[in-house]
Enzyme design. Structure first.
Site, short mmCIF file in Angstrom:
data_model
loop_
_atom_site.label_atom_id
_atom_site.label_comp_id
_atom_site.label_asym_id
_atom_site.label_seq_id
_atom_site.Cartn_x
_atom_site.Cartn_y
_atom_site.Cartn_z
N THR A 128 3.94 -56.98 -62.89
CA THR A 128 5.03 -57.00 -63.86
C THR A 128 5.70 -55.62 -63.95
O THR A 128 6.93 -55.51 -63.92
CB THR A 128 4.49 -57.43 -65.24
OG1 THR A 128 3.92 -58.73 -65.10
CG2 THR A 128 5.59 -57.47 -66.28
N SER B 165 0.05 -56.95 -56.70
CA SER B 165 -0.86 -56.88 -57.84
C SER B 165 -2.29 -57.09 -57.36
O SER B 165 -2.54 -57.89 -56.46
CB SER B 165 -0.48 -57.98 -58.84
OG SER B 165 -1.41 -58.02 -59.90
N CYS C 188 2.87 -68.67 -67.10
CA CYS C 188 3.55 -67.79 -68.05
C CYS C 188 4.27 -68.56 -69.14
O CYS C 188 4.49 -68.05 -70.22
CB CYS C 188 4.51 -66.88 -67.32
SG CYS C 188 3.61 -65.94 -66.08
C1 LIG Z 1 1.14 -62.81 -61.14
C2 LIG Z 1 2.52 -62.53 -60.70
C3 LIG Z 1 3.25 -61.45 -61.23
C4 LIG Z 1 2.71 -60.58 -62.33
O1 LIG Z 1 1.70 -59.71 -61.89
P1 LIG Z 1 0.72 -59.04 -62.99
O2 LIG Z 1 -0.10 -58.10 -62.22
O3 LIG Z 1 -0.07 -60.17 -63.58
O4 LIG Z 1 1.60 -58.37 -63.99
C5 LIG Z 1 4.51 -61.21 -60.74
N1 LIG Z 1 5.04 -61.98 -59.78
C6 LIG Z 1 4.38 -63.02 -59.24
C7 LIG Z 1 5.01 -63.82 -58.16
C8 LIG Z 1 3.10 -63.33 -59.68
O5 LIG Z 1 2.46 -64.38 -59.17
#
Ligand SMILES: *Cc1c(COP(=O)(O)O)cnc(C)c1O
Length: 388
Positions: free
Chosen positions: A70, A196, A322
């Protein structure tokens, strides 16, 4: 418990945890301090940066650690619009994660013109669509590498090339693809790429932004000047160490993991599609993440099916964690042209290489039984059957 929700998060691998633990206790030093205690952390971050870079064929100095996908998306968009030529137009796809979509909408409120690109029925952003959306003053294009709900892999190379021909920077949210499928940053052509840790058996609260050498992206967080002045804040050493280990494991295991996940996916399709009437496969059957299965079961509420599965110890998702709780159909399925009655019956199963064929068969059977039961009471389903 049967865990089939890896696109939402994954457990921290025991080997990852083992490498992290000393950085909570005896090696607790501040990586920015010049002491010996600090330098252990500094060295560990260097190793992690090398491992993360190696996974995508990048240079270590192109990797900046953040607090997660994020933050990386926010940084890429909010400062990416000012990193290249001047202009007021940005383009994102309709199927982006909220971390990109909501941020783009924020930029629109601040005065940027926002184009949201449509997708085809499989969730693919067609290159022609981007080509015709490009304007003289387009400064940034953001399209995800692979979709978190339906697993569709986007044609990033072509899209990045089109953005560059128009003089815009290109960002890709690669959170679902990083460590899951082979990605070479230089071949993809993205200027900015988000990833991430917790989607690849690393810890939550750690991510990275790849910033291609030569791209002058300003800092998002200012302060003590960590991460070479681009991302201030005392480094999350245990998290970064864990992310590095997760990257090393992903590199080592990727080929085998892809093979296992693909075969589970094929087994799932084979059973589910023959055993249930009116199952719609979302996205492309071929061009998708190896561990992603997404279906729509018209006439049932996906959320109800999820609760029933949860009661049997099966962890799955309706697709969009989400907006969980909201019974609005997913923006991704809507963009793909799914009718509301179809989109509401969505179910996403995302495997890892740790799942087994027995688990897949057990889940298929439960879906069959519960879907038939829920549909028996469903007036919308009766109505739906009359029209298909
Ligand atoms: C999970 C996800 C995020 C967010 O990542 P976090 O580390 O949980 O903040 C952003 N983009 C996609 C495509 C995701 O699957």
């Amino acid at each position: 418990m049967i865990y089939m929700d890896c696109a939402a998060t994954t457990p921290t691998d025991p080997l990852v945890l083992e490498e992290m633990l000393p950085y909570f206790s005896e090696k607790f030093g501040n990586a920015s301090s010049a002491t010996r205690l600090g330098s252990a952390g500094k060295q560990a971050i260097r190793t992690a940066r090398e491992r993360a870079a190696a996974l995508i064929g990048a240079l270590p100095e192109e990797i900046f650690f953040t607090s997660g996908g994020t933050e990386s998306d926010n940084w890429a968009l909010r400062l990416g619009v000012r990193a290249g030529k001047s202009g007021r137009h940005i383009i994102v796809s309709a199927v982006e994660h909220p971390a990109v979509l909501r941020t783009a909408e924020d930029l629109a409120r601040e005065g940027y013109r926002l184009t949201v690109l449509p997708v085809d029925a499989e969730g693919t952003v067609l290159p022609e669509t981007l080509r015709s959306a490009m304007c003289e003053d387009t400064v940034l294009v953001s399209v995800m590498t692979a979709n978190n709900e339906v697993g569709t892999i986007e044609p990033i190379r072509e899209l990045a090339q089109i953005a560059h021909e128009g003089g815009a920077l290109f960002h890709t949210d690669a959170v679902q693809a990083f460590g899951q499928i082979p990605l070479i940053a230089s071949e993809l052509g993205a200027d900015l790429l988000s990833a991430s840790a917790h989607k690849i058996f690393g810890p939550k609260g750690t991510g990275l932004l790849y910033v291609k050498k030569g791209v002058r992206l300003d800092a998002f967080l200012t302060g003590g000047g960590q991460e070479r002045g681009r991302r201030s804040g005392t480094e999350n050493v245990p998290g970064i160490v864990g992310f590095g280990k997760a990257c090393a494991l992903a590199a080592q295991r990727m080929e085998e993991a892809i093979r296992v996940k693909r075969s589970l996916r094929e087994l799932f399709w084979e059973h589910l599609l023959t055993e249930n009437p009116h199952v719609l496969v979302s996205g492309s059957r071929e061009n998708r993440l190896p561990g992603n299965v997404h279906i729509c079961l018209p006439g049932i509420e996906g959320e109800t099916l999820l609760i029933l599965l949860d009661q049997k110890g099966i962890c799955a998702s309706s697709g969009s964690a989400c907006s969980a709780g909201a019974l609005e159909p997913s923006h991704v399925l809507t963009a793909m042209g799914r009718k509301a009655i179809e989109a509401k019956g969505s179910l996403r199963l995302t495997f890892s290489e740790h799942n087994t064929a027995e688990e897949v068969l057990e889940v298929c059977e439960l879906i069959r039984v519960q879907t038939a039961r829920l549909r028996e009471l469903s007036l919308p389903y009766e109505e739906y059957c009359k029209h298909v």
